[in-house]
Design an enzyme around this catalytic site. Structure first.
Site, PDB file in Angstrom:
ATOM      1  N   LYS A 222      -2.335  -1.590  -3.550  1.00 47.80           N
ATOM      2  CA  LYS A 222      -3.159  -0.376  -3.533  1.00 47.80           C
ATOM      3  C   LYS A 222      -2.253   0.843  -3.631  1.00 47.80           C
ATOM      4  CE  LYS A 222      -6.608   2.084  -0.729  1.00 47.80           C
ATOM      5  NZ  LYS A 222      -7.362   2.125   0.539  1.00 47.80           N
TER       6      LYS A 222
ATOM      7  N   LYS B 205       0.858  -1.185   0.000  1.00 49.52           N
ATOM      8  CA  LYS B 205       0.000   0.000   0.000  1.00 49.52           C
ATOM      9  C   LYS B 205       0.891   1.232   0.000  1.00 49.52           C
ATOM     10  CE  LYS B 205      -3.715   2.297   2.576  1.00 49.52           C
ATOM     11  NZ  LYS B 205      -4.557   2.245   3.783  1.00 49.52           N
TER      12      LYS B 205
END
Length: 326
Positions: free
Chosen positions: A249, A197
């Protein structure tokens, strides 16, 4: 005059031919719908920077869960928006807190017909907006935060989550959550780790969506967008600690890393088509600059083509509806 004997265009000659030889497919069951459920709200609230996305009431969320089942979506990822926040994010641990009651609502509505997933992080619940508690110097305290994540995972499982999804990027988060779940008898609860992320500029609209209280930034714990090899290290560590699935992400600016992660692991790979990616498409379409539906479909298929088995997207309901009509 000579002509080519190899004619790839033959395989593009009609819609039927293109469907037959398509290498990448999108099915509703591969899509997960992120949802925001707000405590105390009696009417849905539109999110201005994310056209078509809302902060749900508990009642409107229940209708959305039922619709997700009807459309054959793979799951819903729930985020809770509390009325009150504090430095410890205590609302995240409260069985009667908004995220946990939303999980219970969802599970009561859909049973096992839809995967109910819970974002496991403190940022929506802390008054400083960080993903963990702060030490006396104002830094995120990794190891103290881990203890809260472990408790949060158990509460979410007891509230009905099939899947918990730690997203705070604390070192060791998957291991402590797995141990806590197993000790509490939730050994069948799945962990979907936000393993890679990044500290992205594309999260801006999400912060409106969750009424973020963030002070400063998250660059000391989310990954540097310049680093790719580091993502593989993070992913492998999470799998070693017990992650059942891993996530990249954002998705659109990190398609290369989705492909790299897919090549490196043998567990399911998810990717999150995030708020800023939605906002760009919606803004361009509102100005008449792009074909909105084609752009959405192209983005989702590109994420799948890169290697994602699961796509989290705010367009999940729309895309699934379109797929059913084909």
């Amino acid at each position: 005059m000579s002509f080519p004997t190899d004619r790839p265009r033959r395989l593009r000659s009609s819609p039927a031919m293109r469907r037959l030889v398509a290498e990448t497919h999108v099915q509703p069951s591969q899509l997960v719908l992120p949802m925001f459920v707000a405590e105390g709200r009696t009417e849905v609230r539109a999110i201005s920077s994310m056209p078509g996305v809302v902060q749900h009431t508990r009642d409107s969320a229940r209708r959305a869960y039922a619709e997700a089942v009807e459309l054959g979506l793979g799951g819903v990822m729930l985020f809770g928006l509390p009325e009150r926040k504090d430095a410890q994010g205590s609302g995240a641990l409260d069985p009667d807190g908004i995220l946990n009651v939303a999980l219970a609502d969802a599970r009561a509505e859909v049973g096992d017909d839809l995967l109910v997933m819970a974002d496991l992080c403190l940022d929506e619940f802390t008054d400083h907006g960080h993903c963990g508690v702060l030490d006396d110097r104002g830094r995120v305290d990794n190891d103290t935060t881990l203890g809260l994540y472990a408790q949060m995972g158990v509460v979410q499982a007891e509230s009905g989550a099939h899947v918990v999804a730690p997203s705070g990027m604390m070192d060791g988060q998957v291991g402590v959550i797995r141990a806590a779940l197993d000790e509490a008898g939730h050994d069948e609860t799945v962990i979907l780790a936000y393993a890679a992320k990044y500290a992205s500029a594309f999260y801006g609209p999400f912060r409106e969506a969750v009424d973020s209280s963030l002070q400063g930034d998250r660059k000391t714990y989310q990954q540097d967008p310049a680093n790719g090899r580091e993502a593989i290290r993070e992913v492998l560590l999470d799998i070693e600690e017990g992650a059942d699935m891993v996530m990249v992400k954002p998705a659109l600016s990190y398609l290369d890393l989705i492909a790299d992660v897919r090549a490196a692991v043998d567990v399911p790979v998810a990717a999150y088509n995030i708020s800023g990616e939605l906002a760009m498409v919606e803004a361009a379409a509102a100005n008449g600059w792009i074909d909105r539906e084609r752009a959405i479909d192209e983005i989702i298929v590109s994420i799948r083509r890169a290697g994602a088995d699961v796509v989290l997207t705010y367009w999940a309901t729309e895309v699934a509806t379109r797929l059913r009509a084909q």
